[in-house]
Scaffold this motif. Structure first.
Motif, PDB file in Angstrom:
ATOM      1  N   ALA A  41      66.860 -42.332  20.037  1.00  0.00           N
ATOM      2  CA  ALA A  41      66.778 -43.795  19.942  1.00  0.00           C
ATOM      3  C   ALA A  41      67.781 -44.455  20.886  1.00  0.00           C
ATOM      4  CB  ALA A  41      67.025 -44.245  18.495  1.00  0.00           C
ATOM      5  N   GLU A  42      68.981 -43.886  20.965  1.00  0.00           N
ATOM      6  CA  GLU A  42      69.990 -44.447  21.877  1.00  0.00           C
ATOM      7  C   GLU A  42      69.527 -44.349  23.331  1.00  0.00           C
ATOM      8  OE1 GLU A  42      73.532 -42.301  20.851  1.00  0.00           O
ATOM      9  OE2 GLU A  42      74.042 -43.688  19.242  1.00  0.00           O
ATOM     10  N   ALA A  43      68.931 -43.219  23.692  1.00  0.00           N
ATOM     11  CA  ALA A  43      68.444 -43.040  25.064  1.00  0.00           C
ATOM     12  C   ALA A  43      67.311 -44.029  25.365  1.00  0.00           C
ATOM     13  CB  ALA A  43      67.966 -41.608  25.273  1.00  0.00           C
ATOM     14  N   ALA A  44      66.397 -44.197  24.402  1.00  0.00           N
ATOM     15  CA  ALA A  44      65.278 -45.127  24.607  1.00  0.00           C
ATOM     16  C   ALA A  44      65.784 -46.561  24.693  1.00  0.00           C
ATOM     17  CB  ALA A  44      64.264 -44.974  23.474  1.00  0.00           C
ATOM     18  N   TYR A  45      66.766 -46.899  23.863  1.00  0.00           N
ATOM     19  CA  TYR A  45      67.338 -48.252  23.888  1.00  0.00           C
ATOM     20  C   TYR A  45      67.999 -48.517  25.244  1.00  0.00           C
ATOM     21  CZ  TYR A  45      70.237 -52.278  22.703  1.00  0.00           C
ATOM     22  OH  TYR A  45      70.831 -53.508  22.700  1.00  0.00           O
ATOM     23  N   SER A  46      68.737 -47.531  25.747  1.00  0.00           N
ATOM     24  CA  SER A  46      69.373 -47.685  27.063  1.00  0.00           C
ATOM     25  C   SER A  46      68.327 -47.891  28.153  1.00  0.00           C
ATOM     26  CB  SER A  46      70.230 -46.462  27.381  1.00  0.00           C
ATOM     27  OG  SER A  46      71.298 -46.372  26.477  1.00  0.00           O
ATOM     28  N   ALA A  47      67.230 -47.141  28.090  1.00  0.00           N
ATOM     29  CA  ALA A  47      66.156 -47.282  29.080  1.00  0.00           C
ATOM     30  C   ALA A  47      65.525 -48.668  28.980  1.00  0.00           C
ATOM     31  CB  ALA A  47      65.102 -46.204  28.866  1.00  0.00           C
ATOM     32  N   LEU A  48      65.359 -49.143  27.745  1.00  0.00           N
ATOM     33  CA  LEU A  48      64.786 -50.461  27.512  1.00  0.00           C
ATOM     34  C   LEU A  48      65.653 -51.543  28.150  1.00  0.00           C
ATOM     35  CD1 LEU A  48      62.425 -51.632  25.561  1.00  0.00           C
ATOM     36  CD2 LEU A  48      64.332 -52.215  24.075  1.00  0.00           C
ATOM     37  N   ILE A  49      66.953 -51.437  27.980  1.00  0.00           N
ATOM     38  CA  ILE A  49      67.892 -52.409  28.546  1.00  0.00           C
ATOM     39  C   ILE A  49      67.858 -52.340  30.075  1.00  0.00           C
ATOM     40  CG2 ILE A  49      70.340 -53.053  28.708  1.00  0.00           C
ATOM     41  CD1 ILE A  49      68.923 -53.728  26.025  1.00  0.00           C
ATOM     42  N   GLY A  58      64.718 -55.867  22.537  1.00  0.00           N
ATOM     43  CA  GLY A  58      65.937 -55.052  22.437  1.00  0.00           C
ATOM     44  C   GLY A  58      66.515 -55.075  21.031  1.00  0.00           C
ATOM     45  N   ASN A  59      66.520 -56.253  20.404  1.00  0.00           N
ATOM     46  CA  ASN A  59      67.015 -56.370  19.032  1.00  0.00           C
ATOM     47  C   ASN A  59      66.166 -55.569  18.052  1.00  0.00           C
ATOM     48  OD1 ASN A  59      69.135 -57.988  19.789  1.00  0.00           O
ATOM     49  ND2 ASN A  59      68.089 -59.904  19.268  1.00  0.00           N
ATOM     50  N   ASP A  60      64.830 -55.623  18.257  1.00  0.00           N
ATOM     51  CA  ASP A  60      63.946 -54.845  17.379  1.00  0.00           C
ATOM     52  C   ASP A  60      64.252 -53.348  17.496  1.00  0.00           C
ATOM     53  OD1 ASP A  60      62.701 -57.141  16.545  1.00  0.00           O
ATOM     54  OD2 ASP A  60      60.991 -56.930  17.921  1.00  0.00           O
ATOM     55  N   PHE A  61      64.396 -52.918  18.722  1.00  0.00           N
ATOM     56  CA  PHE A  61      64.667 -51.503  18.945  1.00  0.00           C
ATOM     57  C   PHE A  61      66.029 -51.121  18.374  1.00  0.00           C
ATOM     58  CE2 PHE A  61      62.484 -48.161  21.186  1.00  0.00           C
ATOM     59  CZ  PHE A  61      63.433 -47.149  21.174  1.00  0.00           C
ATOM     60  N   GLN A  62      66.993 -52.023  18.532  1.00  0.00           N
ATOM     61  CA  GLN A  62      68.325 -51.752  18.005  1.00  0.00           C
ATOM     62  C   GLN A  62      68.297 -51.658  16.473  1.00  0.00           C
ATOM     63  OE1 GLN A  62      71.306 -54.681  19.032  1.00  0.00           O
ATOM     64  NE2 GLN A  62      72.856 -53.095  19.237  1.00  0.00           N
ATOM     65  N   SER A  63      67.458 -52.454  15.838  1.00  0.00           N
ATOM     66  CA  SER A  63      67.321 -52.396  14.374  1.00  0.00           C
ATOM     67  C   SER A  63      66.824 -51.027  13.923  1.00  0.00           C
ATOM     68  CB  SER A  63      66.357 -53.473  13.879  1.00  0.00           C
ATOM     69  OG  SER A  63      66.894 -54.749  14.102  1.00  0.00           O
TER      70      SER A  63
END
Length: 123
Positions: A41-49, A58-63
């Motif tokens: 999830a952290e890797a996907a969130y970083s890619a999203l950003i 980004g907030n949804d993914f962070q949740s």
């Protein structure tokens, strides 16, 4: 009233200790799976950003990531509890063996046959 022998107590304790060991192992495995999902999830969130997605996405993914971290914390607490309880079960097994196992072995290996318990109980 049903009677129980030292051997039965010991074998029950061994079975219970094995069950706590299995619970400990299951908790450890679940913790490892959740931890791997958090890393993903952290890797996907970083890619999203990096791709510049909108802040709401980004907030949804962070949740989702925070939910996984929360699960990981709860699973870690359960694993620690299972580890502690398994240690207590093993310690109890050793104590029973120390206190009673010698008696059981002495009776089992005595050259004199055991007394007739019924005769004693009917007195």
């Amino acid at each position: 009233m049903a009677e129980i022998t030292y051997r039965q107590v010991q074998s029950e304790l061994v079975a219970l200790a094995a069950a706590t060991k299995a619970e400990e192992q299951a908790a450890r495995e679940r913790f490892a799976r959740i931890t791997a999902k958090v890393v993903e999830a952290e890797a996907a969130y970083s890619a999203l950003i990096r791709l510049g997605f909108d802040p709401l996405s980004g907030n949804d993914f962070q949740s989702v990531g925070q939910a996984l971290v929360g699960q990981g914390e709860k699973v870690a607490a359960a694993a620690n509890s299972a580890i502690e309880l398994n240690g207590l079960a093993i310690t109890a097994g050793r104590e029973i063996e120390k206190r009673h196992g010698g008696i059981d072995r002495a009776v089992a290996s005595a050259p004199v046959p055991a007394a007739n318990r019924e005769a004693y109980n009917r007195r």
